[in-house]
Design an enzyme around this catalytic site. Structure first.
Site, PDB file in Angstrom:
ATOM      1  N   CYS A  16     -19.533  -0.084 -24.619  1.00  0.00           N
ATOM      2  CA  CYS A  16     -20.903   0.382 -24.463  1.00  0.00           C
ATOM      3  C   CYS A  16     -21.274   0.486 -22.992  1.00  0.00           C
ATOM      4  O   CYS A  16     -22.099  -0.283 -22.484  1.00  0.00           O
ATOM      5  CB  CYS A  16     -21.846  -0.563 -25.184  1.00  0.00           C
ATOM      6  SG  CYS A  16     -21.409  -0.712 -26.912  1.00  0.00           S
ATOM      7  N   GLU A  17     -20.644   1.401 -22.285  1.00  0.00           N
ATOM      8  CA  GLU A  17     -20.919   1.679 -20.872  1.00  0.00           C
ATOM      9  C   GLU A  17     -20.584   3.146 -20.628  1.00  0.00           C
ATOM     10  O   GLU A  17     -19.525   3.605 -21.056  1.00  0.00           O
ATOM     11  CB  GLU A  17     -19.999   0.865 -19.942  1.00  0.00           C
ATOM     12  CG  GLU A  17     -20.142  -0.630 -19.980  1.00  0.00           C
ATOM     13  CD  GLU A  17     -21.350  -1.152 -19.208  1.00  0.00           C
ATOM     14  OE1 GLU A  17     -21.955  -0.384 -18.430  1.00  0.00           O
ATOM     15  OE2 GLU A  17     -21.682  -2.326 -19.403  1.00  0.00           O
ATOM     16  N   GLY A  22       0.784  -1.231   0.000  1.00  0.00           N
ATOM     17  CA  GLY A  22       0.000   0.000   0.000  1.00  0.00           C
ATOM     18  C   GLY A  22       0.813   1.275   0.000  1.00  0.00           C
ATOM     19  O   GLY A  22       0.250   2.363   0.090  1.00  0.00           O
ATOM     20  N   ARG A  58      -9.246   1.142 -13.586  1.00  0.00           N
ATOM     21  CA  ARG A  58      -9.074   1.943 -12.375  1.00  0.00           C
ATOM     22  C   ARG A  58      -9.855   3.271 -12.378  1.00  0.00           C
ATOM     23  O   ARG A  58     -10.444   3.633 -11.362  1.00  0.00           O
ATOM     24  CB  ARG A  58      -7.587   2.192 -12.090  1.00  0.00           C
ATOM     25  CG  ARG A  58      -6.805   0.897 -11.860  1.00  0.00           C
ATOM     26  CD  ARG A  58      -5.368   1.161 -11.446  1.00  0.00           C
ATOM     27  NE  ARG A  58      -5.269   1.634 -10.089  1.00  0.00           N
ATOM     28  CZ  ARG A  58      -5.045   2.871  -9.719  1.00  0.00           C
ATOM     29  NH1 ARG A  58      -4.854   3.811 -10.621  1.00  0.00           N
ATOM     30  NH2 ARG A  58      -4.988   3.208  -8.460  1.00  0.00           N
ATOM     31  N   GLU A 104       5.367  -5.917   1.518  1.00  0.00           N
ATOM     32  CA  GLU A 104       4.674  -6.455   0.341  1.00  0.00           C
ATOM     33  C   GLU A 104       4.282  -5.343  -0.632  1.00  0.00           C
ATOM     34  O   GLU A 104       3.102  -5.127  -0.884  1.00  0.00           O
ATOM     35  CB  GLU A 104       3.395  -7.188   0.781  1.00  0.00           C
ATOM     36  CG  GLU A 104       3.615  -8.286   1.792  1.00  0.00           C
ATOM     37  CD  GLU A 104       2.305  -8.854   2.341  1.00  0.00           C
ATOM     38  OE1 GLU A 104       2.339  -9.959   2.885  1.00  0.00           O
ATOM     39  OE2 GLU A 104       1.258  -8.187   2.216  1.00  0.00           O
ATOM     40  N   PRO A 105       5.240  -4.639  -1.175  1.00  0.00           N
ATOM     41  CA  PRO A 105       4.894  -3.526  -2.058  1.00  0.00           C
ATOM     42  C   PRO A 105       4.383  -4.022  -3.407  1.00  0.00           C
ATOM     43  O   PRO A 105       4.914  -4.974  -3.969  1.00  0.00           O
ATOM     44  CB  PRO A 105       6.228  -2.803  -2.242  1.00  0.00           C
ATOM     45  CG  PRO A 105       7.251  -3.882  -2.114  1.00  0.00           C
ATOM     46  CD  PRO A 105       6.698  -4.829  -1.075  1.00  0.00           C
ATOM     47  N   GLY A 106       3.344  -3.390  -3.895  1.00  0.00           N
ATOM     48  CA  GLY A 106       2.865  -3.664  -5.245  1.00  0.00           C
ATOM     49  C   GLY A 106       3.055  -2.422  -6.081  1.00  0.00           C
ATOM     50  O   GLY A 106       4.060  -2.223  -6.757  1.00  0.00           O
TER      51      GLY A 106
HETATM   52  C1  LIG Z   1      -2.768  -5.965  -2.735  1.00  0.00           C
HETATM   53  C2  LIG Z   1      -1.921  -6.311  -1.610  1.00  0.00           C
HETATM   54  C3  LIG Z   1      -0.619  -5.787  -1.519  1.00  0.00           C
HETATM   55  C4  LIG Z   1      -0.061  -4.757  -2.480  1.00  0.00           C
HETATM   56  O1  LIG Z   1      -0.725  -3.539  -2.390  1.00  0.00           O
HETATM   57  P1  LIG Z   1      -0.135  -2.245  -3.142  1.00  0.00           P
HETATM   58  O2  LIG Z   1      -1.115  -1.185  -2.834  1.00  0.00           O
HETATM   59  O3  LIG Z   1      -0.100  -2.553  -4.601  1.00  0.00           O
HETATM   60  O4  LIG Z   1       1.215  -1.981  -2.601  1.00  0.00           O
HETATM   61  C5  LIG Z   1       0.171  -6.230  -0.482  1.00  0.00           C
HETATM   62  N1  LIG Z   1      -0.285  -7.128   0.426  1.00  0.00           N
HETATM   63  C6  LIG Z   1      -1.535  -7.635   0.365  1.00  0.00           C
HETATM   64  C7  LIG Z   1      -1.964  -8.608   1.393  1.00  0.00           C
HETATM   65  C8  LIG Z   1      -2.383  -7.246  -0.648  1.00  0.00           C
HETATM   66  O5  LIG Z   1      -3.634  -7.738  -0.690  1.00  0.00           O
END
Ligand SMILES: *Cc1c(COP(=O)(O)O)cnc(C)c1O
Length: 425
Positions: free
Chosen positions: A355-356, A239, A312, A273-275
Site C-alpha cells: 500500500c504505497e 562501486g 532499489r 572492495e567490489p560488491g
Molecule cells: C558499499 C560499499 C562497497 C561496495 O559497493 P558496490 O557498489 O556494491 O561495489 C565497498 N566499500 C564500501 C566502503 C562500501 O560502503
C-alpha cells in the site's frame, strides 16, 4: 555476463529451469548462480594479478552466509560495515585478517568485537573515530591497523544517494585534513595508521573516476611518505559497475588497465572492495503475476514481489530488466536494456502488492503479453536486493536459492508468519 539464459523459451539459471524452482519453492524467491559469483570474482583477481591485490567482497551487497562461505573458499576477503556483518563473516568461516571494516558510525562494541576478531584494518572516517579507536585499543591492550578514508572530491554521474566521493557527503575526510591526521596520530603504538582508503560510491559507468581518484591520491601518499609516514596499502573501495543493461559498464580488465599502470612499482598493496560488480548479475528476483489490470491507457502487472523485497527501483530509480520466465521463441530477449521491445510487446507498469504509490519494480516497460500466474524474472537483483528487504506490510521475506550447475538448494528459508512475531513475546 551471467548464467541466466533462455533455452527453448524457458529461463534457466545455469542448468536449472527457473520454473522448477518456482514450483518447488514458491515465489517471490531470490535465485543466485554460484558460477556467476565465482566468474566475476576470478575475472577481477586475474585482471589485477600484476600487483599485490586483495579482493574484499562487500558483504552488504549480498551477505547470505552460504555465499560468503564459497567466496571465502575462492580466496576472497570481506568488506564489512557493521558488527552484524562481522558476525556473518565469522559464521561463514571467512578470514578475518582479510576483512576490512568501514562505516561512519562504528560503535565501541563493534570496534571491540572487530579488534578481538583480528580484522585486517579499520577504515577510519573521521578524526574523532580514530581518537576513539586509539582509546579503545590502548584500554584493551590491543594492536590494530587503520586506513584513513580520504575524500578525493571526484564527481561522477550517478544517483545523489549513492555519490560518496565528494566533499559534501558524510564519508571520509578531505585531503588537507588527512595530512594533519597522519601527522598527529600515525606514530601511535596501538593503532598503526598505515593505509589510505577511497570509496567513490556506486554506479559509475566509466573508469575515469577511479583513474582520477588514484591520480589525486598518489601525490597525497607521496607527501605522507615524505613526512616520514608509512603508507603500505591503498584501498580503492568498491562501486565498480554492474551490467544492469547488457554490456554497459567497463570490464574488470578495463578497470585494471586504467589503474594498475599507475600503481606499479609504488610499493603499495592494493585492496578492492567490489560488491555489485560481483553479485548483481548473479541473482534474479522471481515473482508471479497475481493480477493484471488496465488503468486509463496503462497496463498493470501486479506481482507478488514488492518494494519490501526489492527497494532499489523506489529508492534509487534503479533499472532492472524484467521479462517472463517462459516465452514463445519470438519473445526471447536478445539483450537487456531500458527500451528493449519486440513486435507484439505491450507497455506495462510492474507493481507490487504494498500500500504505497512508490511500490513498483518497473514503469512503462515493454513486455510480451502476460497473464495471471505467469512468472516474471527481475534481473540483476543479486546486489542490494535481499539485503535491503524488509517485513513492511507484515510480509514474509523471500526465500533465497543457490543454483550450482544442475543442482539448487535453499540457502535461506522463506519466512513464516511465526517468524514475523517471534520477537514480540
Ligand atoms: C558499499 C560499499 C562497497 C561496495 O559497493 P558496490 O557498489 O556494491 O561495489 C565497498 N566499500 C564500501 C566502503 C562500501 O560502503
Amino acid at each position: 555476463m551471467d548464467h541466466f539464459s533462455y533455452q527453448n523459451g524457458n529461463l534457466f539459471a545455469e542448468n536449472v529451469k527457473i520454473e522448477t524452482i518456482a514450483k518447488k519453492i514458491g515465489t517471490p524467491v531470490y535465485i543466485y548462480s554460484k558460477a556467476t559469483f565465482i566468474e566475476h570474482f576470478q575475472k577481477m583477481q586475474r585482471a589485477f594479478s600484476e600487483i599485490d591485490t586483495t579482493i574484499c567482497y562487500s558483504v552488504k551487497a549480498c551477505g547470505n552466509i552460504n555465499i560468503l562461505k564459497f567466496m571465502a573458499q575462492a580466496g576472497s576477503g570481506f568488506d564489512i560495515v557493521s558488527g552484524g556483518e562481522l558476525f556473518r563473516v565469522q559464521q561463514a568461516g571467512g578470514d578475518t585478517s582479510k576483512t576490512v571494516f568501514a562505516g561512519v558510525g562504528k560503535t565501541d562494541n563493534e570496534i571491540i568485537d572487530a579488534m578481538n576478531a583480528g580484522i585486517g584494518y579499520f577504515n577510519i572516517e573521521s578524526q574523532e573515530e580514530l581518537e576513539n579507536l586509539i582509546t579503545i585499543a590502548e584500554k584493551q591492550g590491543k594492536k590494530t591497523k587503520a586506513a584513513l578514508r580520504i575524500n578525493p572530491d571526484v564527481q561522477y554521474k550517478t544517483h545523489a544517494y549513492i555519490t560518496t566521493g565528494v566533499k559534501e557527503t558524510k564519508f571520509g575526510v578531505d585531503i588537507e585534513h588527512a595530512i594533519n591526521i597522519f601527522d598527529k596520530y600515525a606514530g601511535n603504538k596501538n593503532v598503526n595508521l598505515c593505509a589510505v582508503h577511497v570509496h567513490l560510491g556506486s554506479g559509475g559507468k566509466t573508469i575515469e573516476p577511479y583513474v582520477n581518484a588514484v591520480k589525486k591520491i598518489l601525490p597525497v601518499i607521496d607527501e605522507l611518505r615524505t613526512c616520514g609516514h608509512k603508507v603500505e596499502m591503498l584501498d580503492l573501495g568498491g562501486g565498480y559497475g554492474a551490467d544492469y543493461e547488457s554490456d554497459t559498464v567497463p570490464s574488470a580488465q578495463q578497470y585494471a588497465d586504467g589503474i594498475v599502470p599507475l600503481l606499479k612499482d609504488r610499493k603499495l598493496k592494493l585492496i578492492l572492495e567490489p560488491g555489485k560488480s560481483i553479485c548483481a548479475n548473479a541473482g534474479i528476483l522471481l515473482s508471479r503475476i497475481i493480477y493484471t489490470k488496465q488503468g486509463g491507457s496503462k497496463n498493470f502487472a501486479i506481482v507478488d514481489a514488492g518494494m519490501n523485497d526489492l527497494i532499489r527501483p523506489s529508492l534509487y530509480d534503479a533499472f532492472h530488466f524484467i521479462w517472463p520466465a517462459k516465452v514463445n521463441e519470438e519473445f526471447v530477449p536478445s539483450q537487456r536494456e531500458k527500451d528493449f521491445q519486440l513486435d507484439g510487446t505491450e507497455i506495462y507498469d510492474v507493481v507490487g502488492p504494498i500500500c504505497e504509490g512508490a511500490d513498483f519494480l518497473a514503469k512503462d516497460r515493454a513486455l510480451p503479453p502476460v497473464k495471471r500466474d505467469d512468472l516474471l524474472a527481475v534481473f540483476t537483483a543479486g546486489a542490494y536486493g535481499f539485503t535491503m528487504s524488509s517485513n513492511y506490510n507484515a510480509r514474509c521475506r523471500a526465500a533465497e536459492v543457490l543454483v550450482d550447475g544442475e543442482n539448487f538448494s535453499i540457502i535461506r528459508k522463506r519466512e513464516t508468519y511465526e517468524d514475523l512475531i517471534a520477537l514480540e513475546k
